[in-house]
Every structure is written in C-alpha cells, then in structure tokens.
Enzyme design. Sequence first.
Site, PDB file in Angstrom:
ATOM      1  N   HIS A  74      42.041  21.141  62.410  1.00 52.47           N
ATOM      2  CA  HIS A  74      41.085  21.176  63.521  1.00 52.47           C
ATOM      3  C   HIS A  74      41.042  22.551  64.189  1.00 52.47           C
ATOM      4  O   HIS A  74      41.997  23.326  64.127  1.00 52.47           O
ATOM      5  CB  HIS A  74      41.443  20.113  64.566  1.00 52.47           C
ATOM      6  N   GLU A 102      48.428  13.874  63.773  1.00 51.76           N
ATOM      7  CA  GLU A 102      49.457  14.899  63.851  1.00 51.76           C
ATOM      8  C   GLU A 102      50.837  14.250  63.919  1.00 51.76           C
ATOM      9  O   GLU A 102      50.974  13.069  64.268  1.00 51.76           O
ATOM     10  CB  GLU A 102      49.196  15.769  65.091  1.00 51.76           C
ATOM     11  N   ASN A 150      50.545  19.570  60.853  1.00 52.48           N
ATOM     12  CA  ASN A 150      51.678  18.956  60.162  1.00 52.48           C
ATOM     13  C   ASN A 150      51.270  17.852  59.203  1.00 52.48           C
ATOM     14  O   ASN A 150      51.886  17.696  58.143  1.00 52.48           O
ATOM     15  CB  ASN A 150      52.694  18.440  61.185  1.00 52.48           C
TER      16      ASN A 150
END
Length: 206
Positions: free
Chosen positions: A10, A88, A160
């Site tokens: 993002h 995330e 992540n």
Amino acid sequence: MSRTLVLVRHGQSEWNLKNLFTGWRDPGLTEQGHAEAKAAGQRLKAAGLKFDIAYTSALSRAQVTCQHILDELGQPGLETIRDQALNERDYGDLSGLNKDDARAKWGEEQVHIWRRSYDVPPPGGESLKDTGARVWPYYLHTIQPHVLREETVLVAAHGNSLRTLIMALDGLTPEQILKQELNTGVPIIYRLNADSTVASKEILSA
C-alpha cells in the site's frame, strides 16, 4: 496467456509518516500515499497489464491502494476479494506506539528483536513466521489457482504479509527476507511456470 502475479505494498499511510507501529490498526493514506498508489497503476498500465481478479486485505490503506490501481487501469469494477488473511503483521501491544517510545519502554535491543527476528512475536502480537502461517496457505488455496489458470492477479497488501509471500516464492531464508525492504506503492511482477515455480520477477520502480 500468462500466469502473472502482481504484488503491491500500500501507499504511505498516516502512521508510516508518524513512525508508528500500525499492524491491524486502520489509518488512511497520506497525500503521498494516494499519489504512490495512482503512480503504481500508471506504471502497470504502461507495462500493458490488465487484471482478471484482485485481492487485498481487510484494512483500508490496502483497499484504497488497490482501488487507485484499478481506476488507473480503467478497471474500477473488477472483482476484488478482501480478506484479513492478507492483513499486516499484528504488532499486538506495540500497535499505535511511536517506535522511539517503544524503544524507551522496552529497550532498543528488545524492540529490535521483535521487529527483525523471524519467530519472536511482540506481546499480544505476531511474528513474521506467524504472519506467514496465515498468508501462505491463503495464497496456495485461494490466489495461486487463479494464477495457474493463466490469469493476471493483483495482490495489494502490506510490507510483512507480502514479505512472507516473497520469501516463499523466491525461496529465501528467514535471514534473507528480514533484510529486504518493500517500498510503498512499487509493483512487483511475477510470471509463474505451470508447476507454480517462478519464471521471472520484475520490480516496477519509479
């Protein structure tokens, strides 16, 4: 026909800008973040890509990034699946804290271990290994079948959650993936072979 998977982190979020641990919290994009997402769409358009389906997380910063990309490609109504499996990494008790404040509270060494170890989670949160344990099975069972049907698939997610996908796709060790930084709004294009191995990888930097 091509088996194409595009991963995009993002655009910059309000909390990225403030240096806060974000995790499953849901801040919006900054002006720069909106611009990064639109630019990602423009670069994908210049590369001649069109998507058959899109996947994103349950968090708005990834969803808005995904929508900006599809808008730039002239595909605003494309089927888009939102799932928290792509969220995330959950930073638990660190969520919402400034990274400097976290170091002051727990010590620089401990915070570094939580951030940069593969399998040590922060209190109440997930390690990178834990994150991969939900992301990779979701990819295998839900996303990869579309790619192997020679579709072009977009995944707009997080640093992540995408790192765990890249680790598996590229065959990296935990040590190698922990050293990799994913820039916001930069598309990574994978072309897969029929056996799901990676044929090529291209990073569409600005």
